[in-house]
Design an enzyme around this catalytic site. Sequence first.
Site, short mmCIF file in Angstrom:
data_model
loop_
_atom_site.label_atom_id
_atom_site.label_comp_id
_atom_site.label_asym_id
_atom_site.label_seq_id
_atom_site.Cartn_x
_atom_site.Cartn_y
_atom_site.Cartn_z
NE ARG A 31 28.87 -30.62 -51.55
CZ ARG A 31 29.77 -29.63 -51.62
NH1 ARG A 31 29.53 -28.47 -51.05
NH2 ARG A 31 30.91 -29.81 -52.26
CG HIS A 39 27.03 -23.96 -53.29
ND1 HIS A 39 26.72 -25.28 -53.48
CD2 HIS A 39 28.29 -23.94 -52.80
CE1 HIS A 39 27.75 -26.04 -53.13
NE2 HIS A 39 28.73 -25.23 -52.71
#
Length: 309
Positions: free
Chosen positions: A224, A272
Amino acid sequence: MTLAIVCTHKDPSPWCEALQQLAPELDIQVWPDVSDPAAVSMVLCWKHPPGVLLNFPNLQCICSMGAGVDHMLGDPALPADVPVVRLVDPMLAQSMFEYVCATVMYYYRDLDLYQGQQQRALWLQQLPRSMGSTTIGVMGLGELGGFVAQRFAAMGFKTIGWSRSSKAMTDVSCYVGQEGLAAFLAQTQILVCLLPLTDETRGILNADVFNALPRGACIINVARGEHLVEQDLLEALASEQVRGACLDVFQHEPLASTHPFWGHQNILLTPHCSSITNPSSVAPQVMENYRRLQHGETLLNRVDLQRGY
Ligand code: NAP
Ligand code: GLV
């Protein structure tokens, strides 16, 4: 009973198709077009708008549309006492390994250096190294990190890992908790972050950690964006304490076009995409939990809300 999909930043259509193929009779509704919120017993969520789940008074299960759950647990209005589950899927693990393998190879085979040389039309061979003398350190030895570490060990890399509780893994030396962190970092030449985002791990990729690595180590963050202290990375790159970073996740996604990471010579970045959930692959698991819910059975892959993962 209705299953609702409540997501932003993800297209719900392939999810509807995959679930409907398995269960043609299932009533699936996509937020915000939910005709009878009181009929919804299970929701599939990805970055749902905070507070929106309070619209479903008979909710019995909240399921992440991915492996991580931080995007749900950050909602202060998450309905209390409703079980939260996540996805554990071999395709997610394989896809993550493929991505991390590509980026490890990028540094291991000096492609970052050759890319820099190409820009200067410089013909210069780097001395080769061996897998056995290159140490990959994986932070987080769960479903993804554990799989990735074992695959690197099987390839012949010296592989070490770090987790909260102790682990026994073939050919992977495991370090535990704060007391094991310094020894883990001191050996790690390529650091892979596969931790969940929790209060304990937020900002863990910081100056202290970079300075504890051998000089010239590389960072791969596929967990993250909030794990990384961005300014600390820029400074570690400027001082060459860190050689390069491959980043798939960011504090604010999509990454702003003005962000300094875009144009940084020593940062390789991707949107991502290291391991995107395949709806067809996870649909049986979602439907199994839906069935268990109806029969009052224990749910698969339940998240420990105290731990935060
Ligand atoms: P997981 O199975 O829950 O594993 C988490 C691992 O992290 C466990 O080994 C755990 O230790 C360790 N850990 C947690 N807190 C820790 C702490 N404070 N100190 C040391 N170790 C700690 O999670 P996963 O399925 O492998 O997924 C990991 C993360 O990858 C997800 O949360 C998500 O954020 C990220 N992800 C990213 C993408 C992408 O496309 N970029 C895709 C999927 C997932 P214990 O084993 O001791 O509990
Ligand atoms: C992706 O980031 C996931 O958590 O599955």
